[in-house]
Scaffold this motif. Sequence first.
Motif, mmCIF file in Angstrom:
data_model
loop_
_atom_site.group_PDB
_atom_site.id
_atom_site.type_symbol
_atom_site.label_atom_id
_atom_site.label_comp_id
_atom_site.label_asym_id
_atom_site.label_seq_id
_atom_site.Cartn_x
_atom_site.Cartn_y
_atom_site.Cartn_z
ATOM 1 N N PRO A 13 0.826 -1.208 0.000
ATOM 2 C CA PRO A 13 0.000 0.000 0.000
ATOM 3 C C PRO A 13 0.856 1.251 0.000
ATOM 4 N N LYS A 14 0.365 2.251 -0.665
ATOM 5 C CA LYS A 14 1.102 3.511 -0.708
ATOM 6 C C LYS A 14 0.245 4.596 -0.086
ATOM 7 N N TRP A 15 0.707 5.083 1.038
ATOM 8 C CA TRP A 15 0.023 6.174 1.705
ATOM 9 C C TRP A 15 0.592 7.467 1.155
ATOM 10 N N THR A 16 -0.288 8.338 0.671
ATOM 11 C CA THR A 16 0.165 9.586 0.056
ATOM 12 C C THR A 16 -0.264 10.805 0.863
ATOM 13 N N GLY A 17 -0.507 10.601 2.145
ATOM 14 C CA GLY A 17 -0.797 11.735 3.011
ATOM 15 C C GLY A 17 -2.263 12.023 3.248
ATOM 16 N N GLN A 18 -3.161 11.233 2.650
ATOM 17 C CA GLN A 18 -4.577 11.436 2.897
ATOM 18 C C GLN A 18 -4.928 10.990 4.329
ATOM 19 N N PRO A 19 -6.131 11.311 4.822
ATOM 20 C CA PRO A 19 -6.499 10.871 6.168
ATOM 21 C C PRO A 19 -6.368 9.350 6.293
ATOM 22 N N ILE A 20 -5.857 8.902 7.415
ATOM 23 C CA ILE A 20 -5.780 7.477 7.716
ATOM 24 C C ILE A 20 -7.031 7.144 8.511
ATOM 25 N N VAL A 21 -7.805 6.189 8.006
ATOM 26 C CA VAL A 21 -9.081 5.840 8.618
ATOM 27 C C VAL A 21 -9.013 4.395 9.102
ATOM 28 N N GLY A 27 -13.717 -3.212 19.544
ATOM 29 C CA GLY A 27 -12.685 -3.838 20.354
ATOM 30 C C GLY A 27 -11.384 -4.103 19.623
ATOM 31 N N ALA A 28 -11.320 -3.809 18.332
ATOM 32 C CA ALA A 28 -10.088 -4.062 17.570
ATOM 33 C C ALA A 28 -8.968 -3.110 17.967
ATOM 34 N N GLY A 29 -9.320 -2.003 18.635
ATOM 35 C CA GLY A 29 -8.298 -1.063 19.085
ATOM 36 C C GLY A 29 -8.229 0.201 18.250
ATOM 37 N N LYS A 30 -9.261 0.501 17.498
ATOM 38 C CA LYS A 30 -9.213 1.641 16.576
ATOM 39 C C LYS A 30 -8.921 2.957 17.299
ATOM 40 N N SER A 31 -9.569 3.202 18.424
ATOM 41 C CA SER A 31 -9.350 4.469 19.140
ATOM 42 C C SER A 31 -7.982 4.511 19.798
ATOM 43 N N THR A 32 -7.616 3.458 20.499
ATOM 44 C CA THR A 32 -6.323 3.433 21.198
ATOM 45 C C THR A 32 -5.171 3.453 20.202
ATOM 46 N N ALA A 92 -10.586 7.294 13.809
ATOM 47 C CA ALA A 92 -11.104 6.005 14.249
ATOM 48 C C ALA A 92 -12.598 5.996 13.975
ATOM 49 N N THR A 93 -13.081 4.945 13.325
ATOM 50 C CA THR A 93 -14.504 4.840 13.019
ATOM 51 C C THR A 93 -15.155 3.807 13.932
ATOM 52 N N GLY A 94 -16.483 3.841 13.985
ATOM 53 C CA GLY A 94 -17.222 2.791 14.672
ATOM 54 C C GLY A 94 -17.176 1.521 13.847
ATOM 55 N N GLY A 95 -17.446 0.395 14.487
ATOM 56 C CA GLY A 95 -17.329 -0.895 13.818
ATOM 57 C C GLY A 95 -18.195 -1.072 12.587
ATOM 58 N N GLY A 96 -19.357 -0.456 12.551
ATOM 59 C CA GLY A 96 -20.255 -0.639 11.418
ATOM 60 C C GLY A 96 -20.116 0.388 10.319
ATOM 61 N N ALA A 97 -19.319 1.406 10.537
ATOM 62 C CA ALA A 97 -19.227 2.509 9.575
ATOM 63 C C ALA A 97 -18.821 2.042 8.184
ATOM 64 N N PHE A 98 -17.832 1.178 8.100
ATOM 65 C CA PHE A 98 -17.265 0.779 6.810
ATOM 66 C C PHE A 98 -18.192 -0.160 6.042
ATOM 67 N N VAL A 99 -19.211 -0.683 6.702
ATOM 68 C CA VAL A 99 -20.173 -1.560 6.040
ATOM 69 C C VAL A 99 -21.138 -0.744 5.175
#
Length: 184
Positions: A13-21, A27-32, A92-99
Amino acid sequence: MLQSPAPTPPQSPKWTGQPIVLVGLMGAGKSTVGRRLAIRLGLPFVDADTEIETAAGMSIPDIFDRFGEAYFRDGERRVIARLMEGERRVIATGGGAFVDPQTRAAILERGFAVWLDAKPSVLVERVSRRDTRPLLRGRDPLAVLEELARVRNPFYATAHLRVSSHRAPHDATVNAILKALNQP
């Protein structure tokens, strides 16, 4: 005899500076992980759930109880779209957001999606520490998380990057993300 060409190996993957989501199950640890990743990258951090609560003037469990999940997802979609604009940040998103198809499309188009993938058994240990998860209320957490993984993992798999979130310190996950992004 003609042979088909060998498949092209997947590119890193190539990150080009856009927001990291950060996406993944509860419980996967998205916020922490998100907070720590933002510090390491020198970027601001924002938790979409916190922003939703601020915009609604009530907690997420209260939104679910009073208005239902569909209403919550609509507000979540609008908040995440707003967070994708402006300065670079870690979200950090909620668990269902990406669905949600519209939310997922916006994230994939304008952000860099990182799936924090964790086994349901690991997630149960993490989410059992607090009783703030509307989808788990009065239900068997392992059964719910296994079902959510079955339904949601195919959507999460479309993220730009997949990183395992194990029974290890969150800094290990942060380091794995930074390594994949070729960041120190």
